[in-house]
Scaffold this active site. Structure first.
Site, PDB file in Angstrom:
ATOM      1  N   ASP A 103      -5.135 -50.762  90.261  1.00  0.00           N
ATOM      2  CA  ASP A 103      -4.386 -50.099  89.189  1.00  0.00           C
ATOM      3  C   ASP A 103      -3.031 -50.794  89.046  1.00  0.00           C
ATOM      4  OD1 ASP A 103      -4.237 -47.358  87.511  1.00  0.00           O
ATOM      5  OD2 ASP A 103      -2.286 -47.800  88.388  1.00  0.00           O
ATOM      6  N   ASP A 122      -5.592 -50.582  82.444  1.00  0.00           N
ATOM      7  CA  ASP A 122      -4.892 -51.095  83.631  1.00  0.00           C
ATOM      8  C   ASP A 122      -5.589 -50.746  84.940  1.00  0.00           C
ATOM      9  OD1 ASP A 122      -4.162 -48.364  84.070  1.00  0.00           O
ATOM     10  OD2 ASP A 122      -2.281 -49.009  84.958  1.00  0.00           O
ATOM     11  N   GLU A 123      -6.852 -50.380  84.882  1.00  0.00           N
ATOM     12  CA  GLU A 123      -7.449 -49.787  86.078  1.00  0.00           C
ATOM     13  C   GLU A 123      -8.947 -50.046  86.153  1.00  0.00           C
ATOM     14  OE1 GLU A 123      -6.247 -45.718  86.084  1.00  0.00           O
ATOM     15  OE2 GLU A 123      -7.796 -45.170  87.510  1.00  0.00           O
TER      16      GLU A 123
HETATM   17  N1  DCP Z   1      -0.320 -44.162  79.218  1.00  0.00           N
HETATM   18  C1  DCP Z   1       0.066 -43.541  78.034  1.00  0.00           C
HETATM   19  N2  DCP Z   1       0.173 -42.168  77.978  1.00  0.00           N
HETATM   20  C2  DCP Z   1      -0.094 -41.416  79.074  1.00  0.00           C
HETATM   21  C3  DCP Z   1      -0.480 -42.027  80.283  1.00  0.00           C
HETATM   22  C4  DCP Z   1      -0.576 -43.420  80.321  1.00  0.00           C
HETATM   23  O1  DCP Z   1       0.298 -44.222  77.027  1.00  0.00           O
HETATM   24  N3  DCP Z   1       0.033 -40.073  79.002  1.00  0.00           N
HETATM   25  C5  DCP Z   1      -0.398 -45.642  79.272  1.00  0.00           C
HETATM   26  C6  DCP Z   1       0.914 -46.236  79.703  1.00  0.00           C
HETATM   27  C7  DCP Z   1       0.686 -46.662  81.122  1.00  0.00           C
HETATM   28  C8  DCP Z   1      -0.796 -46.965  81.132  1.00  0.00           C
HETATM   29  O2  DCP Z   1      -1.377 -46.085  80.185  1.00  0.00           O
HETATM   30  O3  DCP Z   1       1.484 -47.792  81.482  1.00  0.00           O
HETATM   31  C9  DCP Z   1      -1.429 -46.788  82.492  1.00  0.00           C
HETATM   32  O4  DCP Z   1      -1.287 -45.447  82.921  1.00  0.00           O
HETATM   33  P1  DCP Z   1      -1.111 -45.046  84.425  1.00  0.00           P
HETATM   34  O5  DCP Z   1      -1.441 -43.611  84.539  1.00  0.00           O
HETATM   35  O6  DCP Z   1      -1.878 -45.997  85.293  1.00  0.00           O
HETATM   36  O7  DCP Z   1       0.462 -45.177  84.704  1.00  0.00           O
HETATM   37  P2  DCP Z   1       1.376 -46.445  84.886  1.00  0.00           P
HETATM   38  O8  DCP Z   1       0.586 -47.700  85.058  1.00  0.00           O
HETATM   39  O9  DCP Z   1       2.381 -46.484  83.801  1.00  0.00           O
HETATM   40  O10 DCP Z   1       2.152 -46.098  86.234  1.00  0.00           O
HETATM   41  P3  DCP Z   1       1.608 -46.090  87.749  1.00  0.00           P
HETATM   42  O11 DCP Z   1       2.401 -47.136  88.444  1.00  0.00           O
HETATM   43  O12 DCP Z   1       1.900 -44.725  88.250  1.00  0.00           O
HETATM   44  O13 DCP Z   1       0.143 -46.401  87.709  1.00  0.00           O
HETATM   45 CA    CA Z   2      -1.177 -47.823  86.493  1.00  0.00          CA
HETATM   46 CA    CA Z   3      -4.160 -46.307  85.412  1.00  0.00          CA
END
Ligand code: DCP
Ligand code: CA
Ligand code: CA
Length: 354
Positions: free
Chosen positions: A16, A114-115
């Site tokens: 991730d 991203d995962e």
């Molecule tokens: N995303 C979004 N709205 C949300 C959740 C996520 O647009 N409610 C998008 C932005 C994030 C991406 O999806 O960058 C990936 O979500 P993640 O839950 O994996 O969160 P992040 O990658 O941002 O942070 P982390 O480091 O906690 O994984």
């Molecule tokens: Ca992420």
């Molecule tokens: Ca994710």
């Protein structure tokens, strides 16, 4: 126990990306490094009406989170850097990352941009070897895209994901099979995939206890879990014990396309509502093109942020613009006729055949 036999032999890896959209923005604009950075709707000095997509870890220290109203994030951190969502860029980066991941195995489940989960059972002799593959993936992503990710390795998808959460940010962690059931015991029951705030509440109500842990939830008999959660009850019973039989690739990402609109001012004006709704529907249909449609989802967020969705699925042959619009309108009516609240946001989404 048959279920457990199947899963003891597996090696699953979860990757991730760390604060994905925000990390890409930091890479593109190094001057923002170290500052709280928020990616999402325009905050308009606190009057903005969309939500936060994500933010970097500096911004999280202020209590900012994905999905939070952008206006609230502005109040929490007015000195933050606010950037709009640049989806085409994130999609390009995502496919570049997946090119790296796909070199390791064909057994991949793409969860989101991203995962991903990788089933390495046939590629490695043990979890330690999977850890080396994880390190290799991390290095390659860093070299090619200058971005960090986190990696978790475990005996099933759930344990790999929990390991990855614990490795965040920029880490790697292995949870060995013998430790699996033990390491989750003290954690909030919400770490179990499929258990969110609502289901946690149901467990709390059942146990008449607050802040329930996995250890608490484990005390509930299988029959009672089935009474609370229906078919899912049995799955949760095993997950509380570290057992998750879901195969990599089993839960395919539902492919869908949709649009949302946040009104400048909350409204109950039917003319405005229908005008925007038509726009959302026909824009989405245009983007979907000739892809086959399996279902329609309508979302409505009210002035108090209460959000409801309603969806319907139908046989593939149903694909006709007018039909989709009519389906959408009938779902929308279901959502709004029983309430006197003003509407803040409307969303329309089409579920696509993979
Ligand atoms: N995303 C979004 N709205 C949300 C959740 C996520 O647009 N409610 C998008 C932005 C994030 C991406 O999806 O960058 C990936 O979500 P993640 O839950 O994996 O969160 P992040 O990658 O941002 O942070 P982390 O480091 O906690 O994984
Ligand atoms: Ca992420
Ligand atoms: Ca994710």
């Amino acid at each position: 126990m048959k279920n457990e036999d199947l899963e003891e032999k597996r090696v699953v890896l979860h990757v991730d990306m760390d604060y994905f959209f925000a990390q890409i923005e930091e890479r593109e604009n190094p001057r923002f490094r170290g500052k709280p950075l928020i990616v999402g709707a325009d905050p308009k000095k606190g009057a903005g009406r969309g939500v936060v997509s994500t933010c970097n870890y500096e911004a999280r220290k202020y209590g900012i989170k994905s999905g939070m109203p952008i206006s609230r994030s502005y109040k929490l951190c007015p000195e933050g850097v606010f950037l709009p969502v640049n989806m085409p860029l994130y999609k390009r980066v995502s496919s570049s990352i997946f090119q790296i991941i796909e070199k390791e195995t064909e057994k991949i489940e793409r969860v989101s941009l991203d995962e991903a989960y990788l089933d390495l059972t046939k590629k490695v002799k043990n979890l330690k070897e999977a850890e080396s593959i994880g390190k290799k993936i991390k290095e390659k992503i860093k070299r090619k895209e200058d971005l960090t990710c986190s990696v978790g390795v475990g005996k099933n998808k759930m344990m790999a994901k929990i390991a990855c959460e614990e490795a965040k940010p920029d880490g790697i962690k292995v949870i060995f099979p013998k430790d699996s059931s033990k390491v989750i015991l003290k954690k909030s029951v919400e770490i179990i995939p499929g258990i969110g705030i609502k289901r946690k509440k149901e467990i709390e109500n059942y146990l008449k206890k607050k802040d329930v842990t996995v250890a608490d939830a484990k005390k509930i008999k299988k029959e009672n879990l089935e009474k609370i959660f229906g078919k899912l009850g049995k799955e949760f019973y095993w997950k509380f014990r570290g057992v998750d039989c879901e195969k990599v690739g089993e839960k395919k990402e539902t492919k869908s396309k949709g649009k949302e609109y946040t009104f400048q001012k909350d409204t109950y004006d039917p003319k405005k509502i229908i005008k925007i709704f038509r726009y959302l529907v026909f824009q989405t249909i245009k983007e979907v093109g000739k892809q086959k449609v399996k279902g329609v989802v309508v979302t409505c967020r009210f002035e108090d942020f209460e959000t409801h969705t309603k969806q319907t699925s139908f046989p593939l042959k149903f694909y006709k613009k007018k039909v989709l619009y009519k389906k959408g309108v009938s779902l929308l009516l279901h959502l709004i006729t029983k309430t006197k609240k003003r509407i803040r946001l409307l969303g329309f989404r089409l579920i696509l055949e993979r």
